[in-house]
Design a protein around this motif. Sequence first.
Motif, PDB file in Angstrom:
ATOM      1  N   GLY A  31       0.856  -1.181   0.000  1.00 34.16           N
ATOM      2  CA  GLY A  31       0.000   0.000   0.000  1.00 34.16           C
ATOM      3  C   GLY A  31       0.886   1.224   0.000  1.00 34.16           C
ATOM      4  N   LYS A  32       0.302   2.379   0.312  1.00 31.40           N
ATOM      5  CA  LYS A  32       1.077   3.614   0.346  1.00 31.40           C
ATOM      6  C   LYS A  32       1.868   3.708   1.654  1.00 31.40           C
ATOM      7  CE  LYS A  32       1.523   7.384  -2.200  1.00 31.40           C
ATOM      8  NZ  LYS A  32       2.293   7.123  -3.413  1.00 31.40           N
ATOM      9  N   GLU A  33       1.246   3.225   2.754  1.00 30.14           N
ATOM     10  CA  GLU A  33       1.900   3.357   4.069  1.00 30.14           C
ATOM     11  C   GLU A  33       2.402   2.047   4.657  1.00 30.14           C
ATOM     12  OE1 GLU A  33      -1.502   5.194   5.678  1.00 30.14           O
ATOM     13  OE2 GLU A  33      -1.172   6.767   4.186  1.00 30.14           O
ATOM     14  N   LYS A  34       1.757   0.946   4.273  1.00 33.62           N
ATOM     15  CA  LYS A  34       2.127  -0.350   4.865  1.00 33.62           C
ATOM     16  C   LYS A  34       2.162  -1.419   3.786  1.00 33.62           C
ATOM     17  CE  LYS A  34      -0.567   0.364   9.057  1.00 33.62           C
ATOM     18  NZ  LYS A  34      -1.796  -0.080   9.692  1.00 33.62           N
ATOM     19  N   ALA A  35       2.832  -2.532   4.114  1.00 28.66           N
ATOM     20  CA  ALA A  35       2.794  -3.717   3.249  1.00 28.66           C
ATOM     21  C   ALA A  35       2.160  -4.845   4.053  1.00 28.66           C
ATOM     22  CB  ALA A  35       4.200  -4.100   2.827  1.00 28.66           C
ATOM     23  N   LEU A  36       1.458  -5.723   3.368  1.00 27.89           N
ATOM     24  CA  LEU A  36       0.868  -6.882   4.051  1.00 27.89           C
ATOM     25  C   LEU A  36       1.494  -8.143   3.471  1.00 27.89           C
ATOM     26  CD1 LEU A  36      -2.799  -7.464   5.050  1.00 27.89           C
ATOM     27  CD2 LEU A  36      -1.599  -9.255   3.776  1.00 27.89           C
ATOM     28  N   LEU A  37       1.912  -9.021   4.365  1.00 22.74           N
ATOM     29  CA  LEU A  37       2.473 -10.306   3.945  1.00 22.74           C
ATOM     30  C   LEU A  37       1.454 -11.388   4.289  1.00 22.74           C
ATOM     31  CD1 LEU A  37       4.934 -11.961   2.882  1.00 22.74           C
ATOM     32  CD2 LEU A  37       5.693 -12.108   5.267  1.00 22.74           C
ATOM     33  N   PHE A  38       0.931 -12.040   3.255  1.00 23.26           N
ATOM     34  CA  PHE A  38      -0.074 -13.092   3.450  1.00 23.26           C
ATOM     35  C   PHE A  38       0.672 -14.420   3.479  1.00 23.26           C
ATOM     36  CE2 PHE A  38      -4.025 -15.367   1.650  1.00 23.26           C
ATOM     37  CZ  PHE A  38      -4.692 -15.331   2.866  1.00 23.26           C
ATOM     38  N   ASP A  39       0.815 -14.972   4.672  1.00 22.85           N
ATOM     39  CA  ASP A  39       1.552 -16.212   4.942  1.00 22.85           C
ATOM     40  C   ASP A  39       3.069 -15.994   4.978  1.00 22.85           C
ATOM     41  OD1 ASP A  39      -0.664 -17.767   5.382  1.00 22.85           O
ATOM     42  OD2 ASP A  39      -0.736 -18.550   3.332  1.00 22.85           O
ATOM     43  N   THR A  55      10.558  -3.893  -0.606  1.00 25.18           N
ATOM     44  CA  THR A  55       9.971  -2.723   0.052  1.00 25.18           C
ATOM     45  C   THR A  55      10.599  -2.455   1.424  1.00 25.18           C
ATOM     46  OG1 THR A  55       7.902  -1.723   0.822  1.00 25.18           O
ATOM     47  CG2 THR A  55       8.075  -4.084   1.098  1.00 25.18           C
ATOM     48  N   ASP A  56      10.555  -1.158   1.812  1.00 22.19           N
ATOM     49  CA  ASP A  56      10.989  -0.764   3.163  1.00 22.19           C
ATOM     50  C   ASP A  56       9.793  -0.474   4.060  1.00 22.19           C
ATOM     51  OD1 ASP A  56      13.718  -0.899   2.670  1.00 22.19           O
ATOM     52  OD2 ASP A  56      13.737   1.095   1.747  1.00 22.19           O
ATOM     53  N   LEU A  57       8.583  -0.635   3.551  1.00 19.95           N
ATOM     54  CA  LEU A  57       7.376  -0.309   4.326  1.00 19.95           C
ATOM     55  C   LEU A  57       7.237  -1.226   5.540  1.00 19.95           C
ATOM     56  CD1 LEU A  57       4.816   0.078   1.385  1.00 19.95           C
ATOM     57  CD2 LEU A  57       5.609   1.929   2.890  1.00 19.95           C
ATOM     58  N   PRO A  58       6.578  -0.729   6.618  1.00 17.27           N
ATOM     59  CA  PRO A  58       6.302  -1.630   7.746  1.00 17.27           C
ATOM     60  C   PRO A  58       5.396  -2.783   7.299  1.00 17.27           C
ATOM     61  CG  PRO A  58       5.318   0.565   8.093  1.00 17.27           C
ATOM     62  CD  PRO A  58       6.091   0.624   6.822  1.00 17.27           C
ATOM     63  N   ILE A  59       5.626  -3.962   7.854  1.00 18.93           N
ATOM     64  CA  ILE A  59       4.920  -5.164   7.369  1.00 18.93           C
ATOM     65  C   ILE A  59       3.906  -5.688   8.384  1.00 18.93           C
ATOM     66  CG2 ILE A  59       5.237  -7.566   6.599  1.00 18.93           C
ATOM     67  CD1 ILE A  59       8.209  -6.579   5.952  1.00 18.93           C
ATOM     68  N   THR A  60       2.689  -5.888   7.907  1.00 16.65           N
ATOM     69  CA  THR A  60       1.659  -6.565   8.705  1.00 16.65           C
ATOM     70  C   THR A  60       1.573  -7.996   8.192  1.00 16.65           C
ATOM     71  OG1 THR A  60       0.399  -4.511   8.865  1.00 16.65           O
ATOM     72  CG2 THR A  60      -0.808  -6.551   9.305  1.00 16.65           C
ATOM     73  N   VAL A  61       1.727  -8.975   9.105  1.00 18.34           N
ATOM     74  CA  VAL A  61       1.675 -10.382   8.688  1.00 18.34           C
ATOM     75  C   VAL A  61       0.281 -10.952   8.967  1.00 18.34           C
ATOM     76  CG1 VAL A  61       2.643 -12.701   9.050  1.00 18.34           C
ATOM     77  CG2 VAL A  61       4.138 -10.705   9.085  1.00 18.34           C
ATOM     78  N   VAL A  62      -0.270 -11.633   7.966  1.00 17.84           N
ATOM     79  CA  VAL A  62      -1.572 -12.289   8.102  1.00 17.84           C
ATOM     80  C   VAL A  62      -1.406 -13.733   7.636  1.00 17.84           C
ATOM     81  CG1 VAL A  62      -4.010 -12.244   7.420  1.00 17.84           C
ATOM     82  CG2 VAL A  62      -2.737 -10.093   7.586  1.00 17.84           C
ATOM     83  N   ASN A  63      -1.848 -14.689   8.442  1.00 12.70           N
ATOM     84  CA  ASN A  63      -1.771 -16.101   8.048  1.00 12.70           C
ATOM     85  C   ASN A  63      -3.113 -16.547   7.466  1.00 12.70           C
ATOM     86  OD1 ASN A  63       0.179 -16.682  11.008  1.00 12.70           O
ATOM     87  ND2 ASN A  63       0.960 -16.643   8.925  1.00 12.70           N
ATOM     88  N   SER A  64      -3.051 -17.256   6.338  1.00  9.65           N
ATOM     89  CA  SER A  64      -4.293 -17.726   5.708  1.00  9.65           C
ATOM     90  C   SER A  64      -4.964 -18.816   6.541  1.00  9.65           C
ATOM     91  CB  SER A  64      -3.995 -18.272   4.311  1.00  9.65           C
ATOM     92  OG  SER A  64      -3.155 -19.420   4.394  1.00  9.65           O
ATOM     93  N   HIS A  65      -4.161 -19.619   7.228  1.00 14.00           N
ATOM     94  CA  HIS A  65      -4.669 -20.657   8.130  1.00 14.00           C
ATOM     95  C   HIS A  65      -3.495 -21.185   8.951  1.00 14.00           C
ATOM     96  CE1 HIS A  65      -3.416 -22.919   4.556  1.00 14.00           C
ATOM     97  NE2 HIS A  65      -3.457 -24.055   5.230  1.00 14.00           N
ATOM     98  N   GLY A  66      -3.749 -22.197   9.780  1.00 11.88           N
ATOM     99  CA  GLY A  66      -2.765 -22.566  10.794  1.00 11.88           C
ATOM    100  C   GLY A  66      -1.732 -23.615  10.430  1.00 11.88           C
ATOM    101  N   HIS A  67      -1.662 -24.071   9.181  1.00  9.21           N
ATOM    102  CA  HIS A  67      -0.699 -25.129   8.832  1.00  9.21           C
ATOM    103  C   HIS A  67       0.738 -24.606   8.764  1.00  9.21           C
ATOM    104  CE1 HIS A  67      -4.053 -27.799   6.945  1.00  9.21           C
ATOM    105  NE2 HIS A  67      -3.849 -28.093   8.218  1.00  9.21           N
TER     106      HIS A  67
END
Length: 280
Positions: A31-39, A55-67
């Motif tokens: 995004g403009k302010e943050k990056a999201l890492l999916f898994d 990227t140098d943006l701050p990273i938000t981590v999101v897991n698709s599921h628990g494996h």
Amino acid sequence: MSKEYFIVNKIDNGIFHIFDPAQVGCTLILGKEKALLFDTCYGIGDLKTTIRTITDLPITVVNSHGHIDHIGGNWQFDEAYIHSDDLSLAQQHSSQQIRKQFITSFKEQSVPPNFSVDKFIEREIMPLLPIKDGHIFDLGQRQLQVIHTPGHSQGCISLLDKKTGTLLSADIVMPMVWMFFPESTSIKTLVNSLRKLKDLSFDKIVSSHFQNTFPKNLIDKLILCANNIDVNKSKSYSIPFIDQEIQKGALIYAEGREPVVSSDYVAIIFNESKLQEDRT
Ligand SMILES: [Zn+2]
């Protein structure tokens, strides 16, 4: 050195699919302010260094599921969001026992030269933050919507990027959907999740275990396949690196021409208990 472990493919404007040679990918969305890492893949390679080349943006981590193949690299980040229904599965898959089981069955695969099996087993478990259906991650001029899509596991989520018409569907939409785990839902619940996705507006699908994207009509093929499941037309199925006890009674029901690479091939791996409805 670690940079070359992953294969990075640009999917669309600000969307990068980062593929682990251990045959799973994760996706970075800017995004403009943050990056999201999916898994975060298995946690073998140095994912953070690879991301910092993009990227140098701050990273938000999101897991698709628990494996383990989706949460294993969480250790490089402070915390990760996950659907509340997969919190306990993620805790189980972060355990030393599961990490040891996985890395032992996996040892022939090439790992980076500085990789330590002991460190891999003993890694710190990072905090998990629960999220629900409808949650919006605002990255600045780009919003990603969480869609709860139970099936492969109870707490599977997909992410929708309206900006580019991209659905990140992890293990829910791909040519071969694994539904035989104890944590998998009934086939009926999977079909409901697929229908929920079909109603959304997007034109391409990024799924975890493939480097290429898929068109939206893969969802129609999977719904048809799931609805047509016939035990008598299914074959027994076994996966070498998964515990025999877990995959006991696994069957594969497939439609379309073989092999898997043919564009109309879809398959669902299930066991007979998944043909019953879920108790709610
Ligand atoms: Zn999975």
